[in-house]
Design a protein around this motif. Structure first.
Motif, PDB file in Angstrom:
ATOM      1  N   GLY A 129       0.783  -1.232   0.000  1.00  0.00           N
ATOM      2  CA  GLY A 129       0.000   0.000   0.000  1.00  0.00           C
ATOM      3  C   GLY A 129       0.808   1.272   0.000  1.00  0.00           C
ATOM      4  N   HIS A 130       2.144   1.197  -0.033  1.00  0.00           N
ATOM      5  CA  HIS A 130       2.962   2.405   0.004  1.00  0.00           C
ATOM      6  C   HIS A 130       2.993   3.063  -1.366  1.00  0.00           C
ATOM      7  CE1 HIS A 130       4.255   1.660   4.055  1.00  0.00           C
ATOM      8  NE2 HIS A 130       4.772   0.492   3.742  1.00  0.00           N
ATOM      9  N   HIS A 131       3.023   4.379  -1.367  1.00  0.00           N
ATOM     10  CA  HIS A 131       3.123   5.147  -2.599  1.00  0.00           C
ATOM     11  C   HIS A 131       4.490   5.822  -2.650  1.00  0.00           C
ATOM     12  CE1 HIS A 131      -1.181   4.748  -3.597  1.00  0.00           C
ATOM     13  NE2 HIS A 131      -1.346   4.759  -2.287  1.00  0.00           N
ATOM     14  N   PHE A 132       5.066   5.881  -3.828  1.00  0.00           N
ATOM     15  CA  PHE A 132       6.388   6.453  -4.000  1.00  0.00           C
ATOM     16  C   PHE A 132       6.280   7.743  -4.797  1.00  0.00           C
ATOM     17  CE2 PHE A 132       6.784   1.865  -3.685  1.00  0.00           C
ATOM     18  CZ  PHE A 132       7.704   1.733  -2.653  1.00  0.00           C
ATOM     19  N   HIS A 133       6.950   8.765  -4.299  1.00  0.00           N
ATOM     20  CA  HIS A 133       6.890  10.069  -4.968  1.00  0.00           C
ATOM     21  C   HIS A 133       7.577   9.954  -6.332  1.00  0.00           C
ATOM     22  CE1 HIS A 133       7.054  14.307  -5.760  1.00  0.00           C
ATOM     23  NE2 HIS A 133       6.407  14.566  -4.644  1.00  0.00           N
ATOM     24  N   PRO A 134       6.908  10.393  -7.414  1.00  0.00           N
ATOM     25  CA  PRO A 134       7.498  10.260  -8.757  1.00  0.00           C
ATOM     26  C   PRO A 134       8.745  11.102  -8.968  1.00  0.00           C
ATOM     27  CG  PRO A 134       5.468  11.552  -8.823  1.00  0.00           C
ATOM     28  CD  PRO A 134       5.551  10.949  -7.452  1.00  0.00           C
ATOM     29  N   ALA A 135       9.013  12.058  -8.083  1.00  0.00           N
ATOM     30  CA  ALA A 135      10.235  12.861  -8.217  1.00  0.00           C
ATOM     31  C   ALA A 135      11.482  12.001  -8.110  1.00  0.00           C
ATOM     32  CB  ALA A 135      10.266  13.973  -7.168  1.00  0.00           C
ATOM     33  N   TRP A 136      11.370  10.860  -7.420  1.00  0.00           N
ATOM     34  CA  TRP A 136      12.515   9.945  -7.345  1.00  0.00           C
ATOM     35  C   TRP A 136      12.896   9.464  -8.736  1.00  0.00           C
ATOM     36  CZ3 TRP A 136      15.589   9.403  -3.324  1.00  0.00           C
ATOM     37  CH2 TRP A 136      15.106   9.684  -2.048  1.00  0.00           C
ATOM     38  N   HIS A 137      11.896   9.212  -9.570  1.00  0.00           N
ATOM     39  CA  HIS A 137      12.175   8.740 -10.926  1.00  0.00           C
ATOM     40  C   HIS A 137      12.730   9.862 -11.806  1.00  0.00           C
ATOM     41  CE1 HIS A 137      10.527   4.961  -9.908  1.00  0.00           C
ATOM     42  NE2 HIS A 137       9.275   5.362  -9.836  1.00  0.00           N
ATOM     43  N   ILE A 138      12.345  11.095 -11.524  1.00  0.00           N
ATOM     44  CA  ILE A 138      12.943  12.210 -12.266  1.00  0.00           C
ATOM     45  C   ILE A 138      14.454  12.212 -12.061  1.00  0.00           C
ATOM     46  CG2 ILE A 138      13.166  14.726 -12.359  1.00  0.00           C
ATOM     47  CD1 ILE A 138      10.239  14.987 -11.968  1.00  0.00           C
ATOM     48  N   TRP A 164      20.014   8.818 -18.295  1.00  0.00           N
ATOM     49  CA  TRP A 164      20.150   9.340 -19.660  1.00  0.00           C
ATOM     50  C   TRP A 164      21.146  10.482 -19.732  1.00  0.00           C
ATOM     51  CZ3 TRP A 164      19.178  14.315 -21.053  1.00  0.00           C
ATOM     52  CH2 TRP A 164      18.221  15.062 -20.381  1.00  0.00           C
ATOM     53  N   GLY A 165      21.353  11.188 -18.619  1.00  0.00           N
ATOM     54  CA  GLY A 165      22.378  12.228 -18.602  1.00  0.00           C
ATOM     55  C   GLY A 165      23.778  11.650 -18.740  1.00  0.00           C
ATOM     56  N   LEU A 166      24.038  10.521 -18.064  1.00  0.00           N
ATOM     57  CA  LEU A 166      25.332   9.855 -18.191  1.00  0.00           C
ATOM     58  C   LEU A 166      25.482   9.171 -19.549  1.00  0.00           C
ATOM     59  CD1 LEU A 166      25.707   8.167 -14.677  1.00  0.00           C
ATOM     60  CD2 LEU A 166      27.076  10.044 -15.583  1.00  0.00           C
ATOM     61  N   VAL A 200      18.760   2.116 -24.354  1.00  0.00           N
ATOM     62  CA  VAL A 200      18.583   2.437 -22.931  1.00  0.00           C
ATOM     63  C   VAL A 200      18.369   3.939 -22.752  1.00  0.00           C
ATOM     64  CG1 VAL A 200      19.761   2.503 -20.688  1.00  0.00           C
ATOM     65  CG2 VAL A 200      19.845   0.425 -22.081  1.00  0.00           C
ATOM     66  N   PHE A 201      19.148   4.729 -23.463  1.00  0.00           N
ATOM     67  CA  PHE A 201      19.033   6.193 -23.422  1.00  0.00           C
ATOM     68  C   PHE A 201      17.620   6.649 -23.825  1.00  0.00           C
ATOM     69  CE2 PHE A 201      19.393   9.979 -26.242  1.00  0.00           C
ATOM     70  CZ  PHE A 201      19.624  10.942 -25.270  1.00  0.00           C
ATOM     71  N   ILE A 202      17.091   6.106 -24.922  1.00  0.00           N
ATOM     72  CA  ILE A 202      15.766   6.484 -25.408  1.00  0.00           C
ATOM     73  C   ILE A 202      14.682   6.087 -24.401  1.00  0.00           C
ATOM     74  CG2 ILE A 202      14.030   6.065 -27.188  1.00  0.00           C
ATOM     75  CD1 ILE A 202      16.302   7.878 -28.073  1.00  0.00           C
ATOM     76  N   ILE A 203      14.780   4.880 -23.862  1.00  0.00           N
ATOM     77  CA  ILE A 203      13.766   4.406 -22.912  1.00  0.00           C
ATOM     78  C   ILE A 203      13.761   5.263 -21.656  1.00  0.00           C
ATOM     79  CG2 ILE A 203      13.123   2.489 -21.402  1.00  0.00           C
ATOM     80  CD1 ILE A 203      14.100   0.592 -23.589  1.00  0.00           C
ATOM     81  N   HIS A 204      14.931   5.644 -21.172  1.00  0.00           N
ATOM     82  CA  HIS A 204      14.973   6.445 -19.941  1.00  0.00           C
ATOM     83  C   HIS A 204      14.523   7.887 -20.190  1.00  0.00           C
ATOM     84  CE1 HIS A 204      16.473   3.960 -16.659  1.00  0.00           C
ATOM     85  NE2 HIS A 204      17.076   3.242 -17.611  1.00  0.00           N
ATOM     86  N   ILE A 205      14.661   8.385 -21.392  1.00  0.00           N
ATOM     87  CA  ILE A 205      14.069   9.687 -21.707  1.00  0.00           C
ATOM     88  C   ILE A 205      12.544   9.591 -21.628  1.00  0.00           C
ATOM     89  CG2 ILE A 205      13.618  11.289 -23.605  1.00  0.00           C
ATOM     90  CD1 ILE A 205      16.466  11.256 -24.334  1.00  0.00           C
ATOM     91  N   ALA A 206      11.978   8.499 -22.167  1.00  0.00           N
ATOM     92  CA  ALA A 206      10.530   8.298 -22.087  1.00  0.00           C
ATOM     93  C   ALA A 206      10.073   8.164 -20.636  1.00  0.00           C
ATOM     94  CB  ALA A 206      10.132   7.060 -22.887  1.00  0.00           C
ATOM     95  N   LEU A 207      10.817   7.404 -19.831  1.00  0.00           N
ATOM     96  CA  LEU A 207      10.472   7.247 -18.419  1.00  0.00           C
ATOM     97  C   LEU A 207      10.631   8.565 -17.665  1.00  0.00           C
ATOM     98  CD1 LEU A 207      12.185   3.793 -17.788  1.00  0.00           C
ATOM     99  CD2 LEU A 207       9.722   4.255 -17.709  1.00  0.00           C
ATOM    100  N   PHE A 208      11.622   9.362 -18.046  1.00  0.00           N
ATOM    101  CA  PHE A 208      11.811  10.676 -17.442  1.00  0.00           C
ATOM    102  C   PHE A 208      10.615  11.578 -17.747  1.00  0.00           C
ATOM    103  CE2 PHE A 208      13.307  15.085 -17.937  1.00  0.00           C
ATOM    104  CZ  PHE A 208      13.810  15.326 -16.676  1.00  0.00           C
ATOM    105  N   ALA A 209      10.115  11.521 -18.985  1.00  0.00           N
ATOM    106  CA  ALA A 209       8.943  12.317 -19.364  1.00  0.00           C
ATOM    107  C   ALA A 209       7.718  11.880 -18.558  1.00  0.00           C
ATOM    108  CB  ALA A 209       8.679  12.180 -20.859  1.00  0.00           C
TER     109      ALA A 209
END
Length: 220
Positions: free
Chosen positions: A93-102, A109-111, A173-182
């Motif tokens: 039942g725990h919720h995780f703040h999406p800012a962690w994924h930002i 993707w920055g690296l 991997v870079f493209i997927i993490h840009i999508a996840l970042f969005a």
């Protein structure tokens, strides 16, 4: 015969959908990214090992460029596995703040940007050259122009193919993490908007409750 059971309980799926209706898409992206990252890690690790064994790094190119590419793919693999584990195995039942994924997806993707640049720029595949046969049609490996010919330097072609495959995996991997970042940016905006709305509703309720002290004393 019974059907294949889902590893997620009905309650867990309900909690996931309540928190985020797009969680299956994001979960699939993280699983795919983790697989690509693992493949890239193996490819770059083998390429780096072969370079260290067969070449001396005297020009600033070579093994360190492939070693640099290991940073984002290893981070991607570990981060995605940890994220999936937190969501599927230890939710309760725990919720995780999406800012962690930002922060996490941005770091990956920055690296990846400098890793891709240096992996491409320092790749051994740039040294590939066709063989220059002698007059009798044979390939003389002692000839300077044949130093990087496939007939005379097969390991350079093995390393180059590993680098190319690793770069392709790293780019995915870079493209997927840009999508996840969005996705994370949108989720964070929604989270803040909902939090602000809940705060306004709470404040309005408190004002309404404190509006008529006589009515409060009557009700109590």
């Amino acid at each position: 015969m019974g059907g294949i059971r889902s590893p997620l309980t009905v309650e867990t799926r309900r909690q996931l959908y309540e928190e985020d209706s797009k969680w299956p898409v994001k979960a699939i992206l993280r699983i795919v990214a983790a697989c690509f990252a693992l493949i890239a890690t193996i490819l770059f690790a083998v390429a780096t090992s072969l370079e260290n064994t067969n070449f001396s790094n005297t020009t600033g190119n070579g093994d360190w460029t492939d070693g640099l590419a290991l940073a984002p793919v290893v981070l991607s693999f570990l981060y995605n596995i940890a994220t999936l584990a937190l969501h599927f195995l230890a939710r309760h039942g725990h919720h995780f703040h999406p800012a962690w994924h930002i922060a996490g997806d941005f770091l990956v993707w920055g690296l990846s940007i400098p890793a891709i640049i240096f992996a491409v720029g320092g790749g051994i595949f740039w040294y590939w050259a066709p063989a220059v046969p002698s007059q009798n049609g044979s390939v003389d490996c002692g000839f300077f122009f044949n130093a990087w010919a496939p007939e005379c330097n097969a390991v350079a072609y093995t390393i180059g193919h590993l680098e190319i495959a690793g770069i392709v995996m790293l780019f995915l991997v870079f493209i997927i993490h840009i999508a996840l970042f969005a996705f994370a940016c949108v989720d964070t905006h929604k989270w803040r908007k909902d939090s602000k709305l809940r705060g306004v509703e709470k404040k309005e309720f408190e004002l309404q409750y404190n509006k008529d002290p006589e009515q409060q004393s009557y009700t109590t």
